[in-house]
Design a protein around this motif. Structure first.
Motif, PDB file in Angstrom:
ATOM      1  N   VAL A  61     -24.588 -12.435   9.419  1.00 14.89           N
ATOM      2  CA  VAL A  61     -24.591 -13.279   8.227  1.00 14.89           C
ATOM      3  C   VAL A  61     -23.244 -13.980   8.121  1.00 14.89           C
ATOM      4  O   VAL A  61     -22.260 -13.507   8.695  1.00 14.89           O
ATOM      5  N   PRO A  62     -23.172 -15.101   7.450  1.00 13.74           N
ATOM      6  CA  PRO A  62     -24.281 -15.758   6.783  1.00 13.74           C
ATOM      7  C   PRO A  62     -25.207 -16.463   7.776  1.00 13.74           C
ATOM      8  O   PRO A  62     -24.750 -17.047   8.741  1.00 13.74           O
ATOM      9  N   THR A  63     -26.464 -16.356   7.489  1.00 18.17           N
ATOM     10  CA  THR A  63     -27.467 -17.116   8.214  1.00 18.17           C
ATOM     11  C   THR A  63     -28.071 -18.079   7.199  1.00 18.17           C
ATOM     12  O   THR A  63     -28.591 -17.648   6.173  1.00 18.17           O
ATOM     13  N   VAL A  64     -27.938 -19.359   7.469  1.00 23.44           N
ATOM     14  CA  VAL A  64     -28.407 -20.397   6.548  1.00 23.44           C
ATOM     15  C   VAL A  64     -29.649 -21.030   7.138  1.00 23.44           C
ATOM     16  O   VAL A  64     -29.637 -21.490   8.280  1.00 23.44           O
ATOM     17  N   VAL A  65     -30.713 -21.048   6.365  1.00 24.09           N
ATOM     18  CA  VAL A  65     -31.977 -21.631   6.819  1.00 24.09           C
ATOM     19  C   VAL A  65     -32.161 -22.983   6.126  1.00 24.09           C
ATOM     20  O   VAL A  65     -32.190 -23.059   4.899  1.00 24.09           O
ATOM     21  N   VAL A  66     -32.240 -24.011   6.952  1.00 21.93           N
ATOM     22  CA  VAL A  66     -32.438 -25.376   6.460  1.00 21.93           C
ATOM     23  C   VAL A  66     -33.699 -25.920   7.117  1.00 21.93           C
ATOM     24  O   VAL A  66     -33.791 -25.936   8.345  1.00 21.93           O
ATOM     25  N   ALA A  67     -34.657 -26.328   6.301  1.00 25.49           N
ATOM     26  CA  ALA A  67     -35.922 -26.877   6.794  1.00 25.49           C
ATOM     27  C   ALA A  67     -36.581 -25.940   7.800  1.00 25.49           C
ATOM     28  O   ALA A  67     -37.096 -26.373   8.825  1.00 25.49           O
ATOM     29  N   GLY A  68     -36.518 -24.650   7.517  1.00 22.05           N
ATOM     30  CA  GLY A  68     -37.169 -23.660   8.364  1.00 22.05           C
ATOM     31  C   GLY A  68     -36.401 -23.269   9.613  1.00 22.05           C
ATOM     32  O   GLY A  68     -36.855 -22.426  10.371  1.00 22.05           O
ATOM     33  N   ARG A  69     -35.235 -23.871   9.868  1.00 18.13           N
ATOM     34  CA  ARG A  69     -34.436 -23.559  11.057  1.00 18.13           C
ATOM     35  C   ARG A  69     -33.202 -22.768  10.667  1.00 18.13           C
ATOM     36  O   ARG A  69     -32.417 -23.216   9.829  1.00 18.13           O
ATOM     37  N   PRO A  70     -32.990 -21.588  11.270  1.00 21.80           N
ATOM     38  CA  PRO A  70     -31.818 -20.774  10.943  1.00 21.80           C
ATOM     39  C   PRO A  70     -30.558 -21.272  11.659  1.00 21.80           C
ATOM     40  O   PRO A  70     -30.620 -21.731  12.806  1.00 21.80           O
ATOM     41  N   HIS A  71     -29.444 -21.174  10.976  1.00 21.99           N
ATOM     42  CA  HIS A  71     -28.130 -21.532  11.512  1.00 21.99           C
ATOM     43  C   HIS A  71     -27.191 -20.381  11.176  1.00 21.99           C
ATOM     44  O   HIS A  71     -26.972 -20.085  10.002  1.00 21.99           O
ATOM     45  N   THR A  72     -26.638 -19.752  12.197  1.00 20.16           N
ATOM     46  CA  THR A  72     -25.789 -18.588  12.002  1.00 20.16           C
ATOM     47  C   THR A  72     -24.340 -19.006  11.814  1.00 20.16           C
ATOM     48  O   THR A  72     -23.778 -19.713  12.637  1.00 20.16           O
ATOM     49  N   ASN A  73     -23.753 -18.547  10.714  1.00 16.79           N
ATOM     50  CA  ASN A  73     -22.354 -18.791  10.364  1.00 16.79           C
ATOM     51  C   ASN A  73     -21.953 -20.261  10.526  1.00 16.79           C
ATOM     52  O   ASN A  73     -20.991 -20.579  11.221  1.00 16.79           O
ATOM     53  N   PRO A  74     -22.670 -21.154   9.853  1.00 14.39           N
ATOM     54  CA  PRO A  74     -22.325 -22.577   9.976  1.00 14.39           C
ATOM     55  C   PRO A  74     -21.057 -22.903   9.195  1.00 14.39           C
ATOM     56  O   PRO A  74     -20.643 -22.148   8.304  1.00 14.39           O
ATOM     57  N   ALA A  75     -20.464 -24.019   9.509  1.00 13.66           N
ATOM     58  CA  ALA A  75     -19.275 -24.476   8.794  1.00 13.66           C
ATOM     59  C   ALA A  75     -19.659 -24.802   7.348  1.00 13.66           C
ATOM     60  O   ALA A  75     -20.721 -25.396   7.102  1.00 13.66           O
ATOM     61  N   PRO A  76     -18.819 -24.431   6.398  1.00 11.36           N
ATOM     62  CA  PRO A  76     -19.120 -24.733   4.989  1.00 11.36           C
ATOM     63  C   PRO A  76     -19.340 -26.228   4.741  1.00 11.36           C
ATOM     64  O   PRO A  76     -20.180 -26.599   3.921  1.00 11.36           O
ATOM     65  N   GLU A  77     -18.616 -27.063   5.460  1.00  8.78           N
ATOM     66  CA  GLU A  77     -18.775 -28.507   5.283  1.00  8.78           C
ATOM     67  C   GLU A  77     -20.186 -28.945   5.692  1.00  8.78           C
ATOM     68  O   GLU A  77     -20.792 -29.809   5.059  1.00  8.78           O
ATOM     69  N   TRP A  78     -20.694 -28.368   6.777  1.00  7.86           N
ATOM     70  CA  TRP A  78     -22.037 -28.679   7.232  1.00  7.86           C
ATOM     71  C   TRP A  78     -23.062 -28.259   6.180  1.00  7.86           C
ATOM     72  O   TRP A  78     -24.000 -29.007   5.878  1.00  7.86           O
ATOM     73  N   VAL A  79     -22.875 -27.066   5.612  1.00 11.35           N
ATOM     74  CA  VAL A  79     -23.804 -26.583   4.577  1.00 11.35           C
ATOM     75  C   VAL A  79     -23.752 -27.518   3.374  1.00 11.35           C
ATOM     76  O   VAL A  79     -24.791 -27.893   2.823  1.00 11.35           O
ATOM     77  N   ARG A  80     -22.563 -27.930   2.970  1.00 12.24           N
ATOM     78  CA  ARG A  80     -22.413 -28.845   1.848  1.00 12.24           C
ATOM     79  C   ARG A  80     -23.150 -30.158   2.137  1.00 12.24           C
ATOM     80  O   ARG A  80     -23.807 -30.716   1.259  1.00 12.24           O
ATOM     81  N   ASP A  81     -23.064 -30.633   3.379  1.00 11.55           N
ATOM     82  CA  ASP A  81     -23.758 -31.872   3.750  1.00 11.55           C
ATOM     83  C   ASP A  81     -25.277 -31.735   3.635  1.00 11.55           C
ATOM     84  O   ASP A  81     -25.976 -32.716   3.377  1.00 11.55           O
ATOM     85  N   GLN A  82     -25.801 -30.532   3.822  1.00 13.15           N
ATOM     86  CA  GLN A  82     -27.239 -30.312   3.737  1.00 13.15           C
ATOM     87  C   GLN A  82     -27.744 -30.426   2.301  1.00 13.15           C
ATOM     88  O   GLN A  82     -28.940 -30.602   2.077  1.00 13.15           O
ATOM     89  N   LEU A  83     -26.827 -30.355   1.348  1.00 13.61           N
ATOM     90  CA  LEU A  83     -27.212 -30.475  -0.063  1.00 13.61           C
ATOM     91  C   LEU A  83     -27.292 -31.930  -0.518  1.00 13.61           C
ATOM     92  O   LEU A  83     -27.862 -32.220  -1.558  1.00 13.61           O
ATOM     93  N   LYS A  84     -26.714 -32.829   0.263  1.00 17.31           N
ATOM     94  CA  LYS A  84     -26.734 -34.245  -0.110  1.00 17.31           C
ATOM     95  C   LYS A  84     -28.125 -34.815   0.126  1.00 17.31           C
ATOM     96  O   LYS A  84     -28.757 -34.503   1.137  1.00 17.31           O
ATOM     97  N   PRO A  85     -28.575 -35.642  -0.791  1.00 18.94           N
ATOM     98  CA  PRO A  85     -29.892 -36.256  -0.578  1.00 18.94           C
ATOM     99  C   PRO A  85     -29.859 -37.177   0.627  1.00 18.94           C
ATOM    100  O   PRO A  85     -28.904 -37.904   0.832  1.00 18.94           O
ATOM    101  N   SER A  86     -30.881 -37.094   1.446  1.00 21.69           N
ATOM    102  CA  SER A  86     -30.946 -37.961   2.634  1.00 21.69           C
ATOM    103  C   SER A  86     -31.362 -39.363   2.230  1.00 21.69           C
ATOM    104  O   SER A  86     -32.143 -39.564   1.324  1.00 21.69           O
ATOM    105  N   GLY A  87     -30.813 -40.311   2.959  1.00 26.43           N
ATOM    106  CA  GLY A  87     -31.207 -41.677   2.683  1.00 26.43           C
ATOM    107  C   GLY A  87     -30.109 -42.549   2.363  1.00 26.43           C
ATOM    108  O   GLY A  87     -29.145 -42.888   2.292  1.00 26.43           O
TER     109      GLY A  87
END
Length: 145
Positions: free
Chosen positions: A119-145
C-alpha cells in the motif's frame, strides 16, 4: 481495530519514558518539546489523519458512480502517510479503504500486487497503481477535457 493503534501507542509510551529524565532534572522546556515531538509522531501514524474508511465494495460502488480513485491503505504505512499529506485537502475527495479493517480490501490489494499487501494501492478506472506519486493521484481528480 486495535492493530491500527499499536504504533501510535508505542510513540506515546516511548515519548513518556524519554520525557521523564528532563522532567525530573527540572528542564521543563526540553521535556515539553520532546513530548510534543512524540505526540506529533503518534498522530501522524494514527488512523486519525485519514478520512473515514469505507468498505472495499462500497468504495468500488462509489468510484463507479463518481469516477474518483479508491486508495487502499493501512495505518503506520509511511508511504500512505506521505500520500495523504501531499494530497492535502484533495485527499478527502478520494475513497479510502483500510485493508486492516476489510478482508476483501486486503484480498484486492494482494491480487493487484502479486500476493503482497503493498500500500498505497490506488485504483483508477478499475486499474490498480501501486505507490503512485501524489502528484499523479491529484491529477486523476481533475476533470478530463
Amino acid at each position: 481495530m486495535m492493530r491500527a493503534w499499536i504504533l501510535p501507542m508505542v510513540f506515546v509510551l516511548c515519548g513518556s519514558a524519554v520525557v521523564m529524565r528532563p522532567a525530573l532534572t527540572g528542564d521543563a522546556g526540553t521535556a515539553v518539546a520532546l513530548l510534543l515531538v512524540f505526540l506529533a509522531l503518534a498522530g501522524a501514524h494514527s488512523p486519525l489523519i485519514f478520512p473515514r474508511s469505507i468498505g472495499a465494495r462500497e468504495a468500488e460502488r462509489r468510484a463507479a458512480v463518481d469516477s474518483r480513485p479508491v486508495v487502499y491503505w493501512r495505518p503506520g504505512c509511511k508511504y500512505c502517510i506521505r500520500l495523504r499529506f501531499r494530497l492535502g485537502r484533495n485527499g478527502r475527495r478520494l475513497h479510502w479503504v483500510n485493508i486492516w479493517r476489510d478482508p476483501a480490501a486486503a484480498a484486492a490489494v494482494r491480487e493487484a500486487n502479486d500476493g503482497n499487501e503493498t500500500v498505497p494501492t490506488v485504483v483508477v478506472a478499475g486499474r490498480p497503481h501501486t505507490n503512485p506519486a501524489p502528484e499523479w493521484v491529484r491529477d486523476q481528480l481533475k476533470p478530463s477535457g
